[in-house]
Design an enzyme around this catalytic site. Structure first.
Site, PDB file in Angstrom:
ATOM      1  CG  ASP A   1      44.436  86.261 -37.766  1.00 42.97           C
ATOM      2  OD1 ASP A   1      44.456  85.170 -37.179  1.00 42.97           O
ATOM      3  OD2 ASP A   1      44.099  87.315 -37.200  1.00 42.97           O
TER       4      ASP A   1
ATOM      5  CG  ASP B   1      45.872  98.074 -31.902  1.00 46.13           C
ATOM      6  OD1 ASP B   1      45.127  97.063 -31.867  1.00 46.13           O
ATOM      7  OD2 ASP B   1      46.843  98.173 -32.690  1.00 46.13           O
TER       8      ASP B   1
ATOM      9  CG  HIS C   1      44.406  94.580 -34.047  1.00 51.08           C
ATOM     10  ND1 HIS C   1      45.373  94.901 -33.116  1.00 51.08           N
ATOM     11  CD2 HIS C   1      44.427  93.229 -34.149  1.00 51.08           C
ATOM     12  CE1 HIS C   1      45.949  93.800 -32.683  1.00 51.08           C
ATOM     13  NE2 HIS C   1      45.395  92.757 -33.287  1.00 51.08           N
TER      14      HIS C   1
ATOM     15  CD  GLU D   1      48.014  95.521 -36.613  1.00 48.29           C
ATOM     16  OE1 GLU D   1      47.262  95.876 -35.696  1.00 48.29           O
ATOM     17  OE2 GLU D   1      49.018  94.821 -36.413  1.00 48.29           O
TER      18      GLU D   1
END
Length: 289
Positions: free
Chosen positions: A72, A141, A143, A148
Site C-alpha cells: 500500500d 482491527d 485489517h 479495512e
C-alpha cells in the site's frame, strides 16, 4: 494453516526472516526466474527486515533476482515525505540490500489517475508471474494492508478510505496530529494477496491479540479481513506469546505441539555460500590422465 508461536517479538521476527531466506534460496532465482515477494510496512516487519539485511551483509542471501511488490501507499503524501511508504521501504530495507531499484514496486499515491495506477499494479504482478510469497502485517482491527473492516474478501488493488481507528493508530507517525494523517490510501485487495502462492502474516503484541483470535478461532468475516486467510491453501501466521492472549489454552497448546515440525521450515538454514560452493565444485573438470 500454520500458526508459529515464539516467546518474543525478536524471535518471531527472526523466524520470519529465516523462512523468507530459505524460500528465496530454495527457489534458486536467476536472470530468467525471479522470486516475487510481497512486502508490508509498519513497525511489525522492522525486526524481520533487520535480520534480512544482516543475512545479506553476511553474504548468506542476495536480492539481486528478487522482485518486490508493496501492499500500500498513502494518497497525496509526497514520495520523499519521511512517512511515505516509499521512504519507509528505502530507509528501512531496500537501500541496505542488493535489490535493483527497477525490481521494487510501490503504488504511486500521487498518480493523476489513481484507479489506473491500481489497475497497472495488478498487471505488473501478473507480468511478474504472480507473487510467490506475500508477507503481511495487520492492524488491531484485523485489517490487512488497508483492507479495512467491511472490505470485500475478493477485492483487488484500489483506492480506499481509511477508518478512524487506522488514522488514530497511525497518528504516532505524524507527531500525534490527526490532521496530518492521510485519510485515503492505495492498497492491494484481499483477493490480490489471496492469489499469492503463499502468505505469511506477522502478528505481534497484546494489542493484536483479539485480531489473532478472530483470524484463528472464529469464522471468515469481512469485518476482520485477516480471517480470509483461513481459506488460503498455504498460510503461515507468525506471532509472539503476547499476541496469543485471547486464544484458548488448548489452541495455543495444539500449535505449540507442532513447533518441532514447523521449525524444520527454518532449520537447516540455507545460505547462498553453499550454492556457490556447489557451483564451483560442479564446474571443476573431472580428473583424467
Amino acid at each position: 494453516m500454520k500458526l508459529i508461536i515464539l516467546d518474543h517479538y525478536s524471535q518471531a521476527s527472526e523466524w520470519a526472516a529465516k523462512y523468507i531466506r530459505n524460500r528465496i534460496i530454495q527457489f534458486n532465482p536467476g536472470p530468467e526466474k525471479y522470486f516475487t515477494l510481497g512486502l508490508p510496512t509498519g513497525s511489525t516487519p522492522l525486526g524481520c527486515y533487520k535480520k534480512l539485511i544482516e543475512y545479506y551483509k553476511n553474504g548468506d542471501l542476495s536480492f539481486k533476482y528478487v522482485k518486490t511488490f508493496n501492499m500500500d501507499e498513502y494518497v497525496g503524501l509526497p514520495r520523499d515525505h519521511p512517512e511515505s511508504y516509499h521512504s519507509f521501504m528505502w530507509n528501512n530495507f531496500f537501500k541496505h540490500i542488493d535489490i535493483h531499484p527497477e525490481n521494487t514496486h510501490i503504488l504511486d499515491g500521487n498518480a493523476v489517475d489513481l484507479q489506473a495506477e491500481c489497475d497497472a499494479f495488478e498487471e505488473k504482478i501478473k507480468a511478474a508471474g504472480g507473487i510467490e510469497l506475500f508477507v503481511g502485517g495487520i492492524g488491531p482491527d484485523g485489517h490487512i494492508a488497508f483492507n479495512e473492516p467491511g472490505s470485500s474478501l475478493v477485492s483487488r488493488t484500489r483506492v480506499k478510505t481509511l477508518a478512524m481507528d487506522t488514522i488514530l493508530a497511525n497518528a504516532r507517525f505524524f507527531d500525534g496530529e490527526l490532521t496530518k494523517v492521510p485519510t485515503m490510501a492505495l492498497t492491494v485487495g484481499v483477493g490480490t494477496v489471496m492469489d499469492a502462492r503463499e502468505v505469511m502474516i506477522l502478528i505481534t503484541g497484546a494489542h493484536k491479540a483479539f485480531a489473532l483470535y478472530k483470524a484463528i478461532e472464529e469464522g471468515v468475516n469481512h469485518m476482520w479481513t485477516v480471517s480470509a486467510f483461513q481459506q488460503h491453501p498455504c498460510t503461515v501466521f507468525v506471532c509472539d506469546e503476547d499476541a496469543t492472549l485471547e486464544l484458548k489454552v488448548k489452541t495455543v497448546k495444539y500449535f505449540k505441539g507442532l513447533m518441532l515440525v514447523h521449525n524444520k521450515l527454518v532449520d537447516p538454514l540455507y545460505s547462498i555460500k553453499e550454492k556457490e560452493t556447489e557451483k564451483s565444485q560442479s564446474s571443476k573438470k573431472p580428473y583424467s590422465d
